[in-house]
Design an enzyme around this catalytic site. Structure first.
Site, PDB file in Angstrom:
ATOM      1  N   TYR A 145      91.397 108.744 -45.881  1.00 38.16           N
ATOM      2  CA  TYR A 145      91.792 107.347 -45.768  1.00 38.16           C
ATOM      3  C   TYR A 145      92.666 106.998 -46.967  1.00 38.16           C
ATOM      4  O   TYR A 145      92.320 107.315 -48.104  1.00 38.16           O
ATOM      5  CB  TYR A 145      90.553 106.446 -45.754  1.00 38.16           C
ATOM      6  CG  TYR A 145      90.852 104.965 -45.668  1.00 38.16           C
ATOM      7  CD1 TYR A 145      91.429 104.419 -44.525  1.00 38.16           C
ATOM      8  CD2 TYR A 145      90.552 104.110 -46.734  1.00 38.16           C
ATOM      9  CE1 TYR A 145      91.695 103.055 -44.436  1.00 38.16           C
ATOM     10  CE2 TYR A 145      90.810 102.745 -46.645  1.00 38.16           C
ATOM     11  CZ  TYR A 145      91.382 102.221 -45.500  1.00 38.16           C
ATOM     12  OH  TYR A 145      91.636 100.877 -45.413  1.00 38.16           O
ATOM     13  N   ASP A 240      95.859 110.948 -53.831  1.00 37.52           N
ATOM     14  CA  ASP A 240      95.320 109.598 -53.730  1.00 37.52           C
ATOM     15  C   ASP A 240      93.988 109.593 -54.469  1.00 37.52           C
ATOM     16  O   ASP A 240      92.964 110.040 -53.946  1.00 37.52           O
ATOM     17  CB  ASP A 240      95.154 109.215 -52.258  1.00 37.52           C
ATOM     18  CG  ASP A 240      94.599 107.798 -52.096  1.00 37.52           C
ATOM     19  OD1 ASP A 240      94.283 107.162 -53.130  1.00 37.52           O
ATOM     20  OD2 ASP A 240      94.479 107.344 -50.950  1.00 37.52           O
ATOM     21  N   LYS A 268      90.568 100.608 -57.245  1.00 41.21           N
ATOM     22  CA  LYS A 268      89.120 100.491 -57.479  1.00 41.21           C
ATOM     23  C   LYS A 268      88.753 100.353 -58.970  1.00 41.21           C
ATOM     24  O   LYS A 268      88.916  99.291 -59.532  1.00 41.21           O
ATOM     25  CB  LYS A 268      88.389 101.631 -56.757  1.00 41.21           C
ATOM     26  CG  LYS A 268      88.626 101.505 -55.229  1.00 41.21           C
ATOM     27  CD  LYS A 268      87.723 102.311 -54.358  1.00 41.21           C
ATOM     28  CE  LYS A 268      87.873 101.870 -52.909  1.00 41.21           C
ATOM     29  NZ  LYS A 268      88.488 102.831 -52.006  1.00 41.21           N
TER      30      LYS A 268
HETATM   31  C1  LIG Z   1      89.675 102.478 -51.007  1.00 36.96           C
HETATM   32  C2  LIG Z   1      90.748 103.478 -50.842  1.00 36.96           C
HETATM   33  C3  LIG Z   1      92.072 103.094 -50.566  1.00 36.96           C
HETATM   34  C4  LIG Z   1      92.462 101.681 -50.272  1.00 36.96           C
HETATM   35  O1  LIG Z   1      92.293 100.821 -51.352  1.00 36.96           O
HETATM   36  P1  LIG Z   1      92.215  99.225 -51.079  1.00 36.96           P
HETATM   37  O2  LIG Z   1      92.129  98.650 -52.439  1.00 36.96           O
HETATM   38  O3  LIG Z   1      90.990  99.032 -50.246  1.00 36.96           O
HETATM   39  O4  LIG Z   1      93.449  98.852 -50.358  1.00 36.96           O
HETATM   40  C5  LIG Z   1      93.039 104.076 -50.547  1.00 36.96           C
HETATM   41  N1  LIG Z   1      92.736 105.357 -50.776  1.00 36.96           N
HETATM   42  C6  LIG Z   1      91.471 105.775 -51.024  1.00 36.96           C
HETATM   43  C7  LIG Z   1      91.216 107.214 -51.295  1.00 36.96           C
HETATM   44  C8  LIG Z   1      90.440 104.842 -51.048  1.00 36.96           C
HETATM   45  O5  LIG Z   1      89.189 105.267 -51.258  1.00 36.96           O
END
Ligand SMILES: *Cc1c(COP(=O)(O)O)cnc(C)c1O
Length: 430
Positions: A145, A240, A268
C-alpha cells in the site's frame, strides 16, 4: 462485556454526516464485525474511549506514536509554536532543522521536500521519477500500500484488501495500464516485467518491509536484487518508508538491510502525530523539483510550523536515543515468544512474522511471504480474535492485513498483560 453505548450513538450520528461514519476506511470495524470505538484520549501506552474503556494501545495511530501518546516534549513544542501562529505559508527556520535531521538520519537522503501525508509523498515521488526518467510506467507489488493515489490502487493491500475492493472505481484505465504489478519476494517476475517493457519503466516502488498485507519481510537478497535490476535498466528504486522510516531503525529499512534506494518516501512518525509526509533522495534527482526543476509539486500547508515543531521533537529524540530501538526489539521479542508459547500450548500452529517493533499473527499455517500467502489467512477467525482482544483490554488493528506497532511505553509488565490477553483470546476462539 465492554460498554459501547456512547461509541454506538456517536457512530449512528456520524454515519448520517460522514461516509461510513469514518474519515478513513480502515477505522471502521467492517472486517471484524461490530462498530468502531470513538476515542477520547490517550496517554503513554493507554487509549481511552468515549465510554470510559481503557485499552493497551498496539495501533499507535497506525505507527506515528512510537514513543507512546501525549509526550510532554512534543506537547510543549507544539504549544510554543502555536503561540507564534499556526501557519504562514512562508519559509521558517524549523523546516531547515527538520530537513537537516532527516538527511542525517536516513542514509540515502541528500535533499528532502516536506508534504502533508504519506499519500502525497508517494504521489510526488513517482511524478518526480517520471519527470526525471521521461518514462511513464511504474512497478508496484501485490499487497503493498502506498496511499490512495490513483496509480497505487492496483493490487493495494491494507484497507483495500480488508474491504475486498481489488481495484477502485474512479481510477482510469490509462492510469491502471501504467502500473505494472508483481508478487512480493519474486525477482523473476520483476525481470520479466522489465524485459517486456524495455525502457518504459520509470520506477519500482516497494515497502522494503511490507506492513500493509500484514508484516511481510523481504527474503534474503531480494532488495539487493531489485537494486541491481534498477541499476542495469536505469530505473529509479523508491523505498516507501512511510511505515518503516524511523521505526525499524533511525535510518529505516534501508539502514537495516543496507540497500540504498534513489528516492525514499516518509510519513507517520516524521510528524510526531501531526499530518506530515516527505520525500527525499539524491540531490541530482531532487533538484528536478519546482522551483529549480520542471517537475511541479506544491502545498499551502507543507512544512507547517506546528507539524514541523512536533516532527522536530520526535526525530531529535529518536536521533539522540538509539536505545529506543533495542528496547522496542526486546519487548517485541518477549511478546512474540509469549504468543508462540500460547499457540503451542493451545495446539495451534499459526504463522507469525516480525521485525523490530512490527509484528503480525496470521491465522494461517502457511509461511507468509507475499500477498497470496497472506490471503490464506482465516479472516473470520481473525475477527473473533480481534473482538476477544478488545474484551481483554488490548486494542489491535481491526484487520488481519495490518501489523501491530509497539511504542516505547509498552514495558515488560504490559508485555505480560498482552501475552495473557492473547492466550485468553486465542482460547476463546478455539
Ligand atoms: C500509511 C502509509 C501510506 C499512506 O500514508 P497516509 O499518511 O495515510 O497518506 C503510504 N505508504 C505506506 C507504506 C503506508 O504505511
Amino acid at each position: 462485556m465492554l460498554i459501547k453505548e456512547k461509541s454506538k450513538s456517536l457512530f449512528e450520528k456520524a454515519k448520517n454526516l460522514i461516509p461510513g461514519g469514518v474519515n478513513s476506511p480502515v477505522r471502521a470495524f467492517k472486517a471484524v464485525g461490530g462498530d468502531p470505538l470513538f476515542i477520547k484520549a490517550a496517554k503513554g501506552a493507554y487509549l481511552y474511549d468515549e465510554d470510559g474503556n481503557k485499552f493497551i494501545e498496539l495501533i499507535n495511530s497506525w505507527g506515528p506514536m512510537i514513543l507512546g501518546h501525549a509526550r510532554d516534549e512534543i506537547e510543549k513544542a507544539v504549544s510554543e509554536s502555536l503561540k507564534l501562529s499556526p501557519s504562514f505559508g512562508a519559509p521558517t527556520e524549523n523546516e531547515i532543522n527538520v530537513a537537516e535531521l532527516i538527511v542525517e538520519m536516513v542514509p540515502s537522503i541528500e535533499k528532502v521536500r516536506m508534504v502533508n501525508s504519506g499519500t502525497e509523498a508517494t504521489m510526488s515521488a513517482i511524478r518526480l521519477a517520471r519527470g526525471f526518467t521521461g518514462r511513464d510506467k511504474i512497478i508496484k507489488f501485490e499487497g503493498c500500500y502506498h496511499g490512495h493515489g490513483d496509480s497505487f490502487l492496483i493490487a493495494a493491500g491494507s484497507g483495500v484488501a480488508t474491504m475486498g475492493t481489488p481495484d477502485s472505481p474512479g481510477v482510469t484505465k490509462g492510469t491502471a495500464a501504467d502500473t505494472l504489478t508483481a508478487p512480493y519476494n519474486n525477482l523473476e517476475a520483476v525481470d520479466k516485467l522489465i524485459q517486456n517493457n524495455k525502457r518504459e519503466i520509470a520506477a519500482i516502488i516497494i515497502e522494503p518491509v511490507a506492513g500493509n498485507m500484514g508484516c511481510v519481510l523481504p527474503g534474503k537478497g531480494y532488495l539487493e536484487g531489485l537494486r541491481k535490476a534498477c541499476d542495469e535498466n536505469d530505473i529509479l528504486l523508491i523505498f516507501d518508508e512511510v511505515m518503516t522510516g524511523f521505526r525499524l531503525a533511525k535510518g529505516g529499512a534501508q539502514e537495516v538491510f543496507n540497500v540504498m534506494p534513489d528516492l525514499t518516501t516518509l510519513g507517520k512518525i516524521i510528524g510526531g502525530g501531526m499530518p506530515v509526509g516527505a520525500y527525499g533522495g539524491k540531490k541530482e534527482i531532487m533538484d528536478h523539483i519546482s522551483p529549480i526543476g520542471p517537475v511541479y509539486q506544491a502545498g499551502t500547508l507543507s512544512g507547517n510550523p506546528i507539524a514541523m515543531s512536533a516532527g522536530f521533537e520526535m526525530l531529535s529524540y529518536l536521533n539522540q536515543h538509539n536505545e529506543v530501538y533495542t528496547q522496542l526489539q526486546e519487548v517485541a521479542t518477549k511478546i512474540e515468544n509469549g504468543i508462540k508459547d500460547n499457540l503451542h500450548q493451545l495446539g495451534m500452529s499459526y504463522s507469525i512474522n516480525s521485525i523490530g517493533s512490527m509484528m503480525t499473527l496470521f491465522f494461517t499455517e502457511e509461511k507468509v511471504t507475499n500477498f497470496d500467502s497472506a490471503k490464506t489467512t482465516d479472516t473470520a477467525l481473525f475477527g473473533k480474535y480481534f473482538n476477544a482482544m478488545l474484551e481483554n483490554g488490548v486494542y489491535i488493528a481491526p484487520s488481519q492485513f495490518e501489523s501491530l506497532f509497539l511504542s516505547t511505553s509498552i514495558d515488560e509488565k504490559l508485555a505480560d498483560q498482552i501475552i495473557d490477553a492473547n492466550f485468553k483470546s486465542l482460547k476463546s476462539i478455539l
